[in-house]
Scaffold this motif. Sequence first.
Motif, PDB file in Angstrom:
ATOM      1  N   PRO A 456      68.385  49.603 -16.165  1.00 51.59           N
ATOM      2  CA  PRO A 456      66.979  49.902 -16.437  1.00 51.59           C
ATOM      3  C   PRO A 456      66.242  48.699 -17.013  1.00 51.59           C
ATOM      4  O   PRO A 456      66.660  47.547 -16.854  1.00 51.59           O
ATOM      5  N   HIS A 457      65.186  48.979 -17.749  1.00 55.38           N
ATOM      6  CA  HIS A 457      64.257  47.966 -18.241  1.00 55.38           C
ATOM      7  C   HIS A 457      64.926  46.908 -19.118  1.00 55.38           C
ATOM      8  O   HIS A 457      64.571  45.732 -19.063  1.00 55.38           O
ATOM      9  N   GLY A 458      65.903  47.301 -19.898  1.00 53.43           N
ATOM     10  CA  GLY A 458      66.493  46.370 -20.856  1.00 53.43           C
ATOM     11  C   GLY A 458      67.775  45.703 -20.409  1.00 53.43           C
ATOM     12  O   GLY A 458      68.455  45.073 -21.223  1.00 53.43           O
ATOM     13  N   VAL A 459      68.105  45.789 -19.116  1.00 58.00           N
ATOM     14  CA  VAL A 459      69.407  45.298 -18.672  1.00 58.00           C
ATOM     15  C   VAL A 459      69.585  43.798 -18.905  1.00 58.00           C
ATOM     16  O   VAL A 459      70.702  43.322 -19.125  1.00 58.00           O
ATOM     17  N   GLY A 460      68.514  43.049 -18.885  1.00 61.46           N
ATOM     18  CA  GLY A 460      68.635  41.595 -19.039  1.00 61.46           C
ATOM     19  C   GLY A 460      68.823  41.126 -20.456  1.00 61.46           C
ATOM     20  O   GLY A 460      69.101  39.936 -20.682  1.00 61.46           O
ATOM     21  N   GLU A 467      82.651  43.727 -22.024  1.00 60.29           N
ATOM     22  CA  GLU A 467      82.965  42.318 -21.797  1.00 60.29           C
ATOM     23  C   GLU A 467      81.932  41.670 -20.887  1.00 60.29           C
ATOM     24  O   GLU A 467      81.554  40.515 -21.080  1.00 60.29           O
ATOM     25  N   ASN A 468      81.440  42.418 -19.895  1.00 61.59           N
ATOM     26  CA  ASN A 468      80.435  41.871 -18.981  1.00 61.59           C
ATOM     27  C   ASN A 468      79.153  41.519 -19.722  1.00 61.59           C
ATOM     28  O   ASN A 468      78.513  40.515 -19.422  1.00 61.59           O
ATOM     29  N   ARG A 469      78.792  42.341 -20.703  1.00 59.00           N
ATOM     30  CA  ARG A 469      77.597  42.046 -21.483  1.00 59.00           C
ATOM     31  C   ARG A 469      77.783  40.795 -22.328  1.00 59.00           C
ATOM     32  O   ARG A 469      76.861  40.002 -22.497  1.00 59.00           O
ATOM     33  N   GLU A 470      78.987  40.616 -22.875  1.00 56.46           N
ATOM     34  CA  GLU A 470      79.260  39.397 -23.625  1.00 56.46           C
ATOM     35  C   GLU A 470      79.187  38.180 -22.703  1.00 56.46           C
ATOM     36  O   GLU A 470      78.712  37.115 -23.090  1.00 56.46           O
ATOM     37  N   ARG A 471      79.656  38.351 -21.474  1.00 61.83           N
ATOM     38  CA  ARG A 471      79.596  37.262 -20.506  1.00 61.83           C
ATOM     39  C   ARG A 471      78.152  36.922 -20.166  1.00 61.83           C
ATOM     40  O   ARG A 471      77.787  35.762 -19.990  1.00 61.83           O
ATOM     41  N   ARG A 472      77.331  37.958 -20.068  1.00 62.87           N
ATOM     42  CA  ARG A 472      75.916  37.727 -19.789  1.00 62.87           C
ATOM     43  C   ARG A 472      75.227  37.018 -20.952  1.00 62.87           C
ATOM     44  O   ARG A 472      74.381  36.136 -20.742  1.00 62.87           O
ATOM     45  N   ALA A 490      76.300  36.421 -13.211  1.00 56.32           N
ATOM     46  CA  ALA A 490      76.855  37.634 -13.830  1.00 56.32           C
ATOM     47  C   ALA A 490      75.858  38.783 -13.797  1.00 56.32           C
ATOM     48  O   ALA A 490      76.232  39.947 -13.947  1.00 56.32           O
ATOM     49  N   PHE A 491      74.567  38.466 -13.593  1.00 52.59           N
ATOM     50  CA  PHE A 491      73.547  39.515 -13.527  1.00 52.59           C
ATOM     51  C   PHE A 491      73.372  40.070 -12.117  1.00 52.59           C
ATOM     52  O   PHE A 491      72.705  41.087 -11.937  1.00 52.59           O
ATOM     53  N   LYS A 492      73.932  39.410 -11.116  1.00 52.59           N
ATOM     54  CA  LYS A 492      73.730  39.846  -9.731  1.00 52.59           C
ATOM     55  C   LYS A 492      74.864  40.782  -9.316  1.00 52.59           C
ATOM     56  O   LYS A 492      75.950  40.336  -8.957  1.00 52.59           O
ATOM     57  N   ASP A 493      74.615  42.071  -9.403  1.00 51.92           N
ATOM     58  CA  ASP A 493      75.658  43.017  -9.024  1.00 51.92           C
ATOM     59  C   ASP A 493      75.128  44.125  -8.116  1.00 51.92           C
ATOM     60  O   ASP A 493      75.699  45.207  -8.046  1.00 51.92           O
TER      61      ASP A 493
END
Length: 549
Positions: A456-460, A467-472, A490-493
């Motif tokens: 949603p709106h806050g994904v970035g 772990e994926n969020r830490e990677r981002r 890492a944001f392109k999924d």
Amino acid sequence: MAPVVDLARELYPDADSLVTTYHATLLSNDDPLRVANEIEINIHDAFEAHAYEHIILIGHSMGGMLMRKALVWGYGVEEDRAALGRKGPRAWVGKVDRFVSLASINRGWSIDPKPDQMSVSKYLLAFMLQRAARLLGVGRLLFALERGAPFVADLRVQWIRLARNPQLSGGQPLPKTIHLLGDVDDVVSRDDSCDLAAAKDVLFVTVPNTNHGEIATNLKQDAPDPASQRRVRLIKLALTADREDIPADRTPALEEDFRVKRIVYVMHGIRDQGTWAERFRDAVERDPRHGLEGVRVVPPKYGFFPMGPFLLYWDRQRNVRKFMDDYTENLARYPDAYEFDFIGHSNGTYILASALQHYRTLVVGRVYFAGSVVPKRYPWDNLIDAGRVKDVVNIVATNDWVVALFPRFFEQIAEWVRSERCTGLLDLGSSGFRGFDASGKTAEHRVRDLKFAVGPHGVGVTFNGSENRERRLAAVIRYAILGDQTELNAFKDADSEARWLNVASNLCWLVWVGLAGVLSCGGYFVCQIFGFGALVAYFVVILLLLNSV
């Protein structure tokens, strides 16, 4: 200004005097850029005709601001003069011995908070007049001198750069500058008058028992009271004395940090207290792997900003002005900072995009947008070509219904009326859901949409948890600090946005019509059941909700 002119003529009987008049009432819609341009051209023409050896500049209140703008333009620092025709460096500035300002609103005026010396009755009157003037479209000259407004912020930046970089002025130092201010100024606060950020080498002189108007009007030399006599004596010293003979105040010096070489702004959005911005700053400060020497992360906050004010142009602009005021302060506090980078979410993206359109002195390096509410037609290519932006990365989310339905409506109206402008009432858009038109089309692909991040709106900017969020988070840090974009993948999924939301976005006007219909029907039934008084209460409740959620 007549008493000041008379005093100057007495002190310099063989000098010519050049007095510029303009429409300076509270209701004036005059353009301060036009007035400053006229002042500079008049000085230039007089100098060309008479080849003066010495020039003294004097300005009172807003006149001090206008005179200072004419001076920086005379040095050739005139980014905001383009529409009036740039003139380049002028010879007359080399003959300016001193610049004397009387109660000048150096940082711009503001009644938030109330100036200490302003009475409650005058504050309430100013508050009401300010709101009425905006509704009636009058007083634009005064609003142009508000704290953080483009005229003011650009001037402060220009003055700071001139004071700290002699190369900009052709090696010529700024003239001796003396600022006199009354100790009971009932219009401008002392902080706004004593602008320490833009006051390098400026002398401040407090004039006792003097308010905002008296400093330029109550100058009777034969007056029996000591206050008038002292007022006249101090102004005479400011106009004639050597620097060491002027009884200047002891003002605290601005704390400058020469260790900081780069600033990274992290700006939160609406309905958000900015906790993720603090997390980003903490991650940068505690992790030595990112090459952080000389980097300062600044998460400026403007508090909880609800949906209602966000939909109103002037309320949106209030946060833009605050950002530019902070930008100017940091420019002065960190003199060796050579680059300012920006990470923004939602309304934070609007703040930077709007500032770049309105403020000609703003220059940023790397830009990271998430949940962007900026129009997809935004002219990044012009800014990049002008050297005001280095590159842009924009996270495009699959399910950002906030952007797809609400800011998209403003963009849709702009498309209907075929407006290409990105300023004014229709300066919102859907780039957080649809991407930027400039993506992949600028030189070296300096505008890049990352399509698509599932969420949603806050994904970035959601950096807690997996772990994926830490990677981002690490990827955003590496981009902001080192310019490395490789890990941003890492944001392109996802390969596309949510189809249903894409359709709904194209029909977002129906959502607005539906909401208006629901509210109108609710009001109708309330009025029918409880009467007109209840209808008024109903809409008051709606307004309160919009200003709290």
